[in-house]
Write an enzyme that holds these catalytic residues in place. Sequence first.
Site, PDB file in Angstrom:
ATOM      1  N   GLU A   1       0.824  -1.202   0.000  1.00 17.84           N
ATOM      2  CA  GLU A   1       0.000   0.000   0.000  1.00 17.84           C
ATOM      3  C   GLU A   1       0.860   1.255   0.000  1.00 17.84           C
ATOM      4  O   GLU A   1       0.439   2.304  -0.498  1.00 17.84           O
ATOM      5  CB  GLU A   1      -0.923  -0.011   1.222  1.00 17.84           C
TER       6      GLU A   1
ATOM      7  N   HIS B   1       8.411 -26.733   1.725  1.00 20.15           N
ATOM      8  CA  HIS B   1       7.606 -27.764   1.065  1.00 20.15           C
ATOM      9  C   HIS B   1       6.495 -27.134   0.234  1.00 20.15           C
ATOM     10  O   HIS B   1       5.490 -27.787  -0.061  1.00 20.15           O
ATOM     11  CB  HIS B   1       7.025 -28.710   2.112  1.00 20.15           C
TER      12      HIS B   1
ATOM     13  N   LYS C   1     -13.803   2.066  -3.608  1.00 21.00           N
ATOM     14  CA  LYS C   1     -14.811   2.471  -2.622  1.00 21.00           C
ATOM     15  C   LYS C   1     -15.925   3.282  -3.277  1.00 21.00           C
ATOM     16  O   LYS C   1     -17.111   3.123  -2.958  1.00 21.00           O
ATOM     17  CB  LYS C   1     -14.149   3.293  -1.509  1.00 21.00           C
TER      18      LYS C   1
END
Length: 417
Positions: A263, A292, A405
């Site tokens: 960000e 792994h 938004k």
Amino acid sequence: MKFNFSPELRDTDFPVQEWFKSFNQVIDSSATGFFRVTDRSELLQSCKEIHEKFKHKKTFVQIGIGGSSLGPEMLISALQKNDVHFEFINNIDPDRIHDQLSKINLKESLFYVVSKSGGTAETMSGFAIVTNLLLENGVAESELKNYFVFATDPIKSELLNLGNELDVHCLEVPSNVGGRFSVLTPVGLLPALFAGIDCDKLLKGANDLKPKLLDENLSENILLQTACWLMDLKNKGRNQTVMMPYSSKLRDLGFWFVQLWAESLGKKKSLTGEDVFEGLTPIPGYGATDQHSQVQLFMEGPHDKVMIMLQVEKFDNDYSLQNKLNSPRLQKLAPHNLSDLMEAEFIGSLMALKEQERPYLHLQVPRNNEESMGAMILFFESLTAIMGSALKINPFDQPGVELGKIYAFARLDERNT
């Protein structure tokens, strides 16, 4: 903290004096408070007073998203010392929230609503849900102050206004500290106290590191060394940063780092307004588990990654692997403790990375404790700030988040018509 770079640092022509000057201007600015906030003892004191009042609560529920949750989650998973139950309502998934609230006793819980702006839609939705449940369970509106604490901007905030109306305690999220930099403010300090974490030591760890970050001998300054090393590698196409602590308890450090790095540094515009589409992509991992999983990619995939390999030198607990079972592999492990195996796998990974010419920063902390955590938090926050200077972008805004938004609220408005 100890630092070891592979490949080793080399002389570069980066304008480090300019970067260092810019960093000092940032941390001395009244508009940017993350570096100096650890000196504000009154913030911790206010949290201690709230903790004293509500310490009988058996469950602590933090309602917040992004920086209002990731930092506190990191502190709790790494350092919790008691049996207080924690829940983090950090998303708006109805099924997940149902699961979380169904397994707690509402009346034995403290709900900590954290939103710097005081109007974050996801956070306020969680607050509304919990409020409705409390009212349905016989709690009067006048008694909500016994179940909630708010943390928000102390000057202008819808949540502050609501707190005053309901007589709910409001802790300060300093106006000049952004959410992703706020873990060492009441955002993280209050839950830390409920987890039995020594917050004085946490802040001390951060403050003790400051002289090294401000060392005017730039050739010895670990902050500038790391920035130069990263920028040198970025110029060679290494634009992805893997955060890989070899500690399960520090796994959430990777998720906190992802928000901080992404960000802050992912920006379309430069400081001069040009389109640059800049950024370093963070990748979380943890050892030895990801040996792994992701390590195959890190070892043999594209040459576009830098590894931050974090080692805890001494664990608080250990287990002997001594056994009498009839197995060659078990007998090979028998002379050792579990921490020996972790150390061997860590060093083995470093050796393999070096052989494959994969760059890494080997970062060592003596223990997973409050002092080390405080130091790591301030180091990575400061590194993020100085990388903003190096990349010539603003690491303290997030304009790319706002567009989504706007569309989201437009969608809600459409549903109302």
